[in-house]
Every structure is written in C-alpha cells, then in structure tokens.
Design a protein around this motif. Structure first.
Motif, PDB file in Angstrom:
ATOM      1  N   ARG A 168      38.502  36.778  47.601  1.00 53.09           N
ATOM      2  CA  ARG A 168      38.928  38.223  47.014  1.00 53.09           C
ATOM      3  C   ARG A 168      40.228  38.068  46.210  1.00 53.09           C
ATOM      4  NH1 ARG A 168      40.907  38.903  52.364  1.00 53.09           N
ATOM      5  NH2 ARG A 168      42.884  39.939  52.467  1.00 53.09           N
ATOM      6  N   ILE A 170      43.584  39.153  44.722  1.00 58.03           N
ATOM      7  CA  ILE A 170      45.236  39.902  45.198  1.00 58.03           C
ATOM      8  C   ILE A 170      46.044  39.983  44.100  1.00 58.03           C
ATOM      9  CG2 ILE A 170      44.721  39.248  47.593  1.00 58.03           C
ATOM     10  CD1 ILE A 170      46.651  36.917  46.953  1.00 58.03           C
ATOM     11  N   GLY A 245      42.507  35.010  46.090  1.00 57.54           N
ATOM     12  CA  GLY A 245      43.754  34.557  47.137  1.00 57.54           C
ATOM     13  C   GLY A 245      43.595  33.246  47.809  1.00 57.54           C
ATOM     14  N   GLU A 259      47.798  43.285  48.639  1.00 59.45           N
ATOM     15  CA  GLU A 259      46.567  43.774  48.474  1.00 59.45           C
ATOM     16  C   GLU A 259      46.592  44.728  47.466  1.00 59.45           C
ATOM     17  OE1 GLU A 259      44.046  43.115  50.057  1.00 59.45           O
ATOM     18  OE2 GLU A 259      44.630  42.333  52.176  1.00 59.45           O
ATOM     19  N   ALA A 264      39.055  45.530  46.094  1.00 57.56           N
ATOM     20  CA  ALA A 264      39.370  44.254  45.631  1.00 57.56           C
ATOM     21  C   ALA A 264      38.097  43.622  45.274  1.00 57.56           C
ATOM     22  CB  ALA A 264      40.123  43.397  46.477  1.00 57.56           C
ATOM     23  N   GLU A 266      35.446  40.503  45.170  1.00 62.92           N
ATOM     24  CA  GLU A 266      35.215  39.482  45.873  1.00 62.92           C
ATOM     25  C   GLU A 266      34.219  38.699  45.111  1.00 62.92           C
ATOM     26  OE1 GLU A 266      33.813  40.485  49.814  1.00 62.92           O
ATOM     27  OE2 GLU A 266      35.757  40.673  50.546  1.00 62.92           O
ATOM     28  N   VAL A 302      48.170  37.463  52.310  1.00 61.32           N
ATOM     29  CA  VAL A 302      48.609  38.244  51.224  1.00 61.32           C
ATOM     30  C   VAL A 302      50.017  38.946  51.457  1.00 61.32           C
ATOM     31  CG1 VAL A 302      46.280  38.679  50.280  1.00 61.32           C
ATOM     32  CG2 VAL A 302      47.338  40.293  51.892  1.00 61.32           C
TER      33      VAL A 302
END
Length: 305
Positions: A168, A170, A245, A259, A264, A266, A302
């Motif tokens: 995902r 970041i 990430g 975040e 977010a 993916e 993160v």
C-alpha cells in the motif's frame, strides 16, 4: 524410406534377454502368435534371423549378439528420456537466473534471497536487472527467468504468475520536513509539493485517483520514473514522495514515513515466468525461494525510523 517402428527396439531387447518367444511374450503381455509376428518383423528390419533353433532352444546369431548391448542401452536411454525428472538437489545445481524487477525490490528482498539461495545452492548465481517497462518479451525470449510486477490485466496464456505480497502507498518526507510533525491531514498533504513516479511520464496515478473523492489535488512539480529517484529528491528537498511501503523499506531508511490521510491505494505485486519453465525443477525451486522470502517479510513500518 519408411520410418522404423521404434517399439520394435523394446521387443528386441526383451527377446535377446529372454532367448524365448514365450517368456518374452509374457513380459510384454503379448500372445505367442503376436510375439512370433514381432520376431518376423524384426528379422525383416535387420535382415538377420536373430534367434535360431538349436534343439529345443533358441540361440542368438552373431548379429543378435552384436546388437544386444546396443539395443539394451538405447532402450534404457529412451526410458530415461520419458521418465519424470529426478528430484532436484540444489547443492549440485550450477545455473544463472536472471530476475527483472522495479527499483526497491533488490534493496528490500535481495540480501535475504541471495543468502538463502547461496546457502542451499552455492553454484547458483542471481542476476538482477532493472525493469524499465511492462513487456513480456524478455520472459518469452528467455533473457529473463523471473519478473516481479503489478498485473493490471490478465497476462497472456503463456505467462504464469503467483502473487507475492500486497503493498500500500505511504507518504515519505525528509526528517526536517513540515509534514514530519503533527497530524497529516488531507489538506496538509495535498498542499505540499509532490514528486510523482511514472515510468510512462504520466502526471497522475493511483494516488491521485484515491485523492479525487476528497475534492483535493496534489501539487505535482516533478515526475520521475522510479521510486529510488523519487525518494532521493524527497530526501534532499521539501518534496513529498508517495510510494509503496514494503517495496521501499530500505530506500526510505532515515526518512519520515506516514500513513496517507485518505484511503491509500493498494497493489498486489506478483511473480511472473514463462510457461516453458513452469515444470523445470530448478526454476520451481527458485520460485519457491522468492515466494518464501517475500511472504516472510512483515507489513511496512510507516513510523519514523
């Protein structure tokens, strides 16, 4: 010239070993009359009687004795060809595999993969090459053995795949950046200056699609073709890099990660290979090593290092 019936080699091998039409027929599950016909065909094919009567027994002719070891070797060799490959011993494997991936993959997973492969197969070499565009050509022509990437649409029938992990996006900034302190809101994020990653030079991507429902838009001032370039710019300026990430864990070390203040996006990173290598024992072994290494990795951290 008529093509010879290679099944006759098996029949000849058994006949010369048994020295009996009856016993050879029993081994081959053929009737005595069928074995007699097969012997007649062999005699025509070789131009020699092969087995002749000596009292109540059959004895081989000189030609048959000359052929016996050669025929036996040919039959054994054919059986080896048609038998499934023996179980692979990685310790004896001597081979070079080429893996094509986007930047960040080698930095994140390469050290553990090289160590694991080297421990089990010291004569195996891994050659990592940069993936600059989505193109199955290198997999098809054999210049690449394995490839990692995000599958946007169903691959062609000759390209096999297996998911490695889900990643995902970041946000990442230098440790002194204003976004490194306080809560990162959608307004603060969108108002910052951004570096965007696109191999095709596009000025919008998945992150912007996810941001659109909020009514905000990123201020993209720079476009680069890779995560490492984006993070290098963010490390040395007040630009914000928005990257996957897990893929960039090592590339963003020493920076502040956060975040995203909205849902977010993916992506699923998959392992791809050509169908001709699917059953190859050595290739199967390497695929399992890559899958194991990638799946053992934890979700991205993160928080600031």
């Amino acid at each position: 010239m008529a093509r010879p019936d290679l099944n006759l080699l098996v029949t000849l091998d058994v006949l010369l070993e048994e020295g009996s039409v009856t016993r050879a027929g029993e081994r081959l599950a053929l009737s005595p009359s069928a074995m007699s016909r097969a012997l007649a065909r062999l005699r025509r094919a070789t131009g020699d009687p092969l087995l002749v009567r000596a009292g109540r027994e059959l004895v081989p002719t000189p030609r048959a004795l000359e052929l016996r070891d050669r025929v036996h070797g040919l039959v054994r060799a054919a059986e080896e060809v048609l038998r499934p490959a023996e179980e692979l011993d990685p310790a004896t494997l001597n081979r070079t595999f080429t893996v094509r991936s986007s930047d960040g993959f080698v930095e994140r997973f390469g050290p553990e993969l090289v160590a694991e492969v080297g421990a089990a197969a010291p004569d195996v070499r891994l050659r990592f090459v940069q993936k600059t565009k989505k193109d199955v050509g290198p997999l098809r022509d054999g210049s690449v053995d394995l490839e990692t990437g995000v599958i946007d649409q169903a691959p062609p029938p000759d390209i096999m795949s297996s998911p490695l992990f889900t990643d995902r996006f970041i946000g990442v900034v230098r440790s002194e950046h204003p976004l490194s302190t306080g809560k990162v809101t959608t307004d603060r994020y969108a108002s910052a200056r951004h570096v965007h990653v696109s191999r095709r030079g596009l000025t919008e991507g998945l992150v912007d699609e996810a941001l659109h429902p909020t009514g905000r838009q990123r201020d993209i001032v720079t476009v680069v073709d890779g995560f490492s370039a984006a993070l290098a710019l963010a490390r040395a300026s007040d630009l914000v890099a928005t990257v996957p990430g897990r893929h960039t864990t090592d590339l963003r070390r020493g920076m502040h990660s956060f975040e995203l203040p909205f849902r977010a996006p993916e992506v699923t990173v998959s392992l791809l290979w050509h169908a001709r290598l699917d059953a190859d024992p050595a290739h199967r072994w390497l695929r399992s090593r890559v899958l194991d290494v990638c799946r053992r990795q934890t979700e991205p951290d993160v928080t600031s290092p």
